[in-house]
Design an enzyme around this catalytic site. Structure first.
Site, mmCIF file in Angstrom:
data_model
loop_
_atom_site.group_PDB
_atom_site.id
_atom_site.type_symbol
_atom_site.label_atom_id
_atom_site.label_comp_id
_atom_site.label_asym_id
_atom_site.label_seq_id
_atom_site.Cartn_x
_atom_site.Cartn_y
_atom_site.Cartn_z
ATOM 1 N N ASN A 119 36.407 32.315 -6.331
ATOM 2 C CA ASN A 119 37.253 31.402 -5.556
ATOM 3 C C ASN A 119 37.677 30.165 -6.336
ATOM 4 O OD1 ASN A 119 34.494 30.699 -5.507
ATOM 5 N ND2 ASN A 119 34.792 29.406 -3.707
ATOM 6 N N ARG A 174 0.804 -1.232 0.000
ATOM 7 C CA ARG A 174 0.000 0.000 0.000
ATOM 8 C C ARG A 174 0.836 1.281 0.000
ATOM 9 N NH1 ARG A 174 -3.998 -0.380 4.701
ATOM 10 N NH2 ARG A 174 -2.752 -2.143 5.423
ATOM 11 N N ASN A 200 33.097 45.823 5.662
ATOM 12 C CA ASN A 200 31.809 46.038 5.006
ATOM 13 C C ASN A 200 31.930 45.575 3.557
ATOM 14 O OD1 ASN A 200 29.480 47.121 3.745
ATOM 15 N ND2 ASN A 200 29.241 48.494 5.497
#
Ligand code: UD1
Ligand code: MG
Length: 463
Positions: free
Chosen positions: A387, A15, A378
């Site tokens: 990278n 089922r 910042n």
């Protein structure tokens, strides 16, 4: 006590309508069978046997490292036939506890009480009363259906109309004296409605031999619910999630809505933690005091420090966040994101395998991968660390107090010197000096007397 534990898991699970074995379907992020094995492990170090059949290879590989052994049942000729396969492996004496791989939320205390009720001498059945007992084996008792002696179990398909009225059912879990179990299982026959060897027929054998049969009960019905269909799996998932949510509420965590909370692992929480709706926690997650998690965050294997605020729709995995961090909305912290205190990560910012020191900020639309970011940096909107050179990853070092303008590309390996500023739109491929402004972009020019070109057709008409 000499205890063998048997977990039945060979059935097909038709089922579920799935190609995967039923016991490997997941509940709260873990396979059903893993829930049962985790519970039995808390009973002590006892030989534990899982009966496999359908999808045996997959089930057996999922068992690696659990300490349980598998015994194959091929073909599957019923629950009695299943137990017959494991009988040669069981101890000569003591108790055999039989559980089901698809009944995941059985509590250790209930399983222990069942084994103790057997005590190597009596046949102990875990039963429960159900309003709708359809499909279950009914407990037959002498005289009073509530209090009489147990005489046997009749399967739903074999039961008379009167027997089908009985509300007390067999949960599929029992504990039997091992020596007698071996004898009884060997004597089972399959002359019944399903042509199967029913384990439940051993009850009448015990009665005939004068062996005491006792019934124990589960504290709550969730413990004995089996999974046969996606609907039942989803129902059990909500019950388990509600149970986990209630435990967190009890511990003081403020869940906006316990019905809209999902924990697929472990969640350790400090004081005054708030979690809004629709969050999913996976693996091992720790939230410090006063942490606030906004709506619809997915957080996996993370440690979030005191007072941090995660705004809605953020995705955090394998990250460590210091106290007072602000993250999101729509932030993505990937494995190796290590944020010190007071770091701010804003919307559409992705951080991977990077450390950000205290007070660093990347507030909009940015990528930091394989970067070491100093205090108070910042990092401007639209800036990225390049990278990856196509073969290898390289590090970007941004020293303390640097300002990276908007839309910069930092081509790693590269170091941005402390206190320096990188002008917006720069592509930086060489290290930059400390304290200076570095700009690496085309110089802006304006051309006096320049006119816009016009379309060729228009130009002809105008003549
Ligand atoms: C069984 C019980 C029934 C009880 C119900 C509770 C029998 C005969 N009946 O019925 O009294 O009320 O559980 O859910 O035991 N399995 C095998 N090999 C097999 C057949 C089954 O390992 O050949 C495993 C299944 O994977 C499952 C468990 O045994 O974990 C129960 O089998 P299932 O077919 O679901 O039995 P029920 O008909 O539900
Ligand atoms: Mg069943």
């Amino acid at each position: 006590m000499v205890l063998d534990i048997v977990i039945m898991a060979a059935g097909k699970g038709t089922r579920m309508k799935s190609r995967h074995p039923k016991v490997l379907h997941r509940l709260a992020g873990r396979p059903l069978l893993a829930h049962v094995l985790a519970t039995t492990a808390t009973l002590g170090r006892h030989p534990t046997w899982v009966i496999t059949g359908h999808g045996a290879e997959a089930v057996e590989s999922a068992m690696v490292g659990t300490g349980a052994s598998s015994v194959r049942q091929m073909p599957q000729l019923g629950t009695g036939h299943a137990v017959a396969q494991v009988v040669p492996h069981l101890a000569a004496t003591g108790t055999t506890l039989i559980l089901n791989g698809d009944v995941p939320l059985i509590e250790a205390a209930t399983a222990r009480a069942l084994a103790e009720a057997c005590g190597g001498q009596r046949l102990a059945l875990l039963t429960i009363k159900l309003d709708d007992a359809t499909g279950y084996g009914r407990i037959l008792r002498s005289g009073d259906p509530e209090g009489g002696r147990v005489l046997g179990i009749v399967e739903h398909k074999d039961a008379t109309a009167a027997q089908r009225e009985i509300r007390e059912v067999y949960t599929g879990m029992m504990a039997a004296p091992t020596a007698a179990l071996k004898r009884w299982v060997a004597a089972l026959k399959n002359d019944n409605a399903q042509g199967e060897f029913y384990l439940t027929d051993i009850v009448a054998m015990a009665v005939a031999e004068g062996v005491a049969v006792v019934a124990t009960h589960a504290a709550d019905d969730t413990e004995v619910l089996g999974v046969n269909s996606p609907l039942q799996l989803a129902d059990l998932e909500r019950r388990l999630q509600r149970r986990q949510a209630d435990a967190l509420l009890e511990a003081g965590v403020r869940l906006a809505d316990p019905a809209r909370f999902d924990l697929r692992g472990t969640l350790a929480t400090g004081q005054d933690v708030e979690i809004d709706v629709g969050c999913v926690f996976e693996g091992a997650v720790t939230l410090g005091d006063e942490v606030r998690i906004g709506a619809h965050c997915v957080i996996r294997n993370a440690v979030i420090g005191a007072g941090a605020v995660i705004h809605p729709f953020s995705h955090i995995e394998g990250a460590v966040l210091g106290a007072g961090c602000l993250v999101g909305p729509f932030a993505r912290l990937r494995p190796g994101a290590d944020l010190a205190e007071e770091v701010h990560i804003g919307n559409f910012v992705e951080v991977k395998n990077s450390t950000l020191a205290r007070g660093a900020k990347a507030n909009h639309l940015a990528y930091l991968g394989d970067a070491t970011v100093g205090e108070r940096v910042n990092y401007g909107a639209g800036s990225i660390t390049a990278n990856y050179d196509g073969a290898n990853k390289h590090r970007t070092v941004i020293e303390a107090d640097v300002h990276i303008g908007s839309n910069c590309v930092l081509i790693a390996p590269v170091t941005i010197g402390a206190g320096g500023t990188v002008g917006g739109g720069s592509t930086i491929s060489k290290n930059t000096p400390v304290e200076q402004l570095t700009v690496a972009r085309g110089k802006q020019v304006s051309l006096p007397g320049w006119t816009r070109p016009v379309k060729a057709a228009k130009a002809a008409k105008g003549k």
